[in-house]
Design a protein around this motif. Sequence first.
Motif, short mmCIF file in Angstrom:
data_model
loop_
_atom_site.label_atom_id
_atom_site.label_comp_id
_atom_site.label_asym_id
_atom_site.label_seq_id
_atom_site.Cartn_x
_atom_site.Cartn_y
_atom_site.Cartn_z
N THR A 1 0.84 -1.18 0.00
CA THR A 1 0.00 0.00 0.00
C THR A 1 0.89 1.25 0.00
O THR A 1 1.83 1.37 0.82
CB THR A 1 -0.91 0.02 1.24
N GLY B 187 -2.08 5.42 1.96
CA GLY B 187 -3.08 4.58 1.29
C GLY B 187 -4.05 3.96 2.30
O GLY B 187 -3.81 3.94 3.52
N ASN C 96 -6.64 -3.50 0.54
CA ASN C 96 -5.59 -2.48 0.51
C ASN C 96 -5.52 -1.89 -0.89
O ASN C 96 -5.71 -2.57 -1.89
CB ASN C 96 -4.24 -3.06 0.90
N GLU C 97 -5.28 -0.55 -0.93
CA GLU C 97 -5.05 0.11 -2.20
C GLU C 97 -3.66 -0.23 -2.71
O GLU C 97 -2.74 -0.46 -1.92
CB GLU C 97 -5.20 1.62 -2.05
N ASN D 127 -9.18 -0.60 -7.46
CA ASN D 127 -7.97 0.14 -7.02
C ASN D 127 -7.19 -0.61 -5.95
O ASN D 127 -6.53 0.00 -5.11
CB ASN D 127 -8.34 1.53 -6.47
N GLY D 128 -7.30 -1.94 -5.95
CA GLY D 128 -6.51 -2.66 -4.97
C GLY D 128 -6.80 -4.15 -4.98
O GLY D 128 -7.32 -4.71 -5.95
#
Length: 655
Positions: A567, A571, A590-591, A644-645
Amino acid sequence: MSLKRQLLIASLLTLLIPWLGLQFVLELDDALRQQALQQMQSQAQRTASTAAAVLYNDMPPGPDTPTLYAPLLKRPLNLDGYGDDWPGYDDDIASERPASSGEAAQWQLAVYGEQLYLLLRVAKPDPVYFDLGRPQQPSERLRLVWQERGERHERLIRTPAPGPVVGWIDDPRPQPDYRIRGVWQAHGSGYQVELQLPLTDGGFGFTVERPDHQGSSHTVAGTAVAQLVTRSRPLEQALSGHLSPGQHLVVLDPSGWVIARNDSPAEDTTPDFNSLSPLDIAERISLNGLRTLIRLYQPKPLYYPLQADQQRQPLRPDSPLIRTESGLALMISEALPDGRTLILTQSLDQLLTLSGSALGTVIARSTLLVITLMLVLLGYSSWLSWRITRLQRAVNASVDSDGRIVAAMPESRAGDELGELSRQFRQMIDKLQGYTQYLESFSRRLSHELKTPVAIVKSSLENLSRTDTSTDQQAYLERVGHATDRLSQILQGMSEAARLEQSFDHAEHEDFELAEVAAQATAAYQSLDPGHKIRYQGPASGCPMHGSPELLVQMLDKLVDNARDFTPANGLIEVRLGAQDGHYELSVFNEGSALPEHLASEIFSPFVSLRTGQAEGHLGQGLLIVRLIAEHHRGQAQARNADNGVAFTIRLPRP
């Protein structure tokens, strides 16, 4: 002991059911016989009262009075001088004292209505017949004597030749008595006379006279005047309504002669054979076998000839069970006031019908059912044995002698326990094959990871021995230190995973609130790592769980630690908790960069890591520990790309 033999023994134990039923039937048969004896005793007493009333004015002869017995005929005889229409003629002429081969005459008496019949056979090859020209000359003749109203009567039967005869009054001037008539017939060894005369209520006798060598007459055979005894029609009619089906009644005079006989035949319940089904036929056979077993356990019966005209057997045998001409029966005797005896018998077929057809049919059917059940169990055990043998062969074919998985087991679609066992074996072999592949890949990956630090240590030590400057020596020593640190990390990661698997056996499970554990752990992560935004999303309570909260916190530690490595600064790392049908979903998002698709299913295996740079040498043991903890709680670990993750989701069963 094989399964087939065990089932055979178990099926043989089911034979206790018909055995216990047989014991009950035997007890029931004995109870029915005792009850029947009591009922027969009461019935015999009532019947004896009726018989005594009918015989009130009929005094029997005393025990010392000679008697002659004349059985009743069902129809009048044809007076032709032959005995083929006499009862028992084919079995030789019967008399009170059966004649031997040396006796001169055999005779038989019978009664029909008010007529007395006499059949006489005399052994005389050359009889001397009556000569009409010389009436005083001795000849073959028969003298009849009877008493009637205290008077003695005599009649002579003589003939000049075979043919019809009548009785003659023996006077100087003979007179015929046409009440006495008959036929005189010659046969190969002598002659035979068949007579009909009025029935008398007094004494009766006859003699056979023939000439001797001196020319005078002498008696060669016959009987003295004796009391004539025969069956009483009024008595039989009076007693006919006292009998039940299957009963036989006789009344004897003091000398044992039958003076009354009544039968009440049992109802014939035998069905038509053509109307019976195969099951009914098998049931009939079993029922007959059951009746045979009952007779084997019954007391040994005494023989008692109920159809004989004179019965000299003991009137009260030691056992009331007797064997007659028609089969087994129960016998009760009752003494009449005038010295006569009444004997009542009950056929055991009726009792066997009660104890055999009612409960016996049930036992017979249960026996057939048990035998069928045994055959079904044996067939089923053979089928089970074949399936187990096939499963054994499939397991043996899947594993070679060295323990290697060489083939997959065939899939079973059976819905029973053996089918489930086969599927469990299939899963076990698949897991063993995966574990074997894991061990093989583990050794390769471990060898690959160890080669680099070992090569660095070896090359650095060689270079260290060849240089003299302190600067170069320091550089080589630092390289050796980094390489040994990397070896320590590898060994520590391996040890941590091994210790975790061993700790599962000693982990204590308890009831706890999963939402509280996840929320508190998330708050601790945020306080320890201010460089990332770590937050909890889910309910504050209402998620009860049974397991080890310490292991679940350790699992979250690994997931959050893995998320921090991927991350970016500031983030988002989010711990999410939700409840679905039958399970919880605990995930860590997590991003950051996406997870390669080809590693989505292998990310939880050892030695799989996407770290680079300062994390070089990381063995990827953290996610392996996550999977082991999830499986310890009967859950599953999954990884997938999200918006995005990346999200790592743990599915845990709800209690």
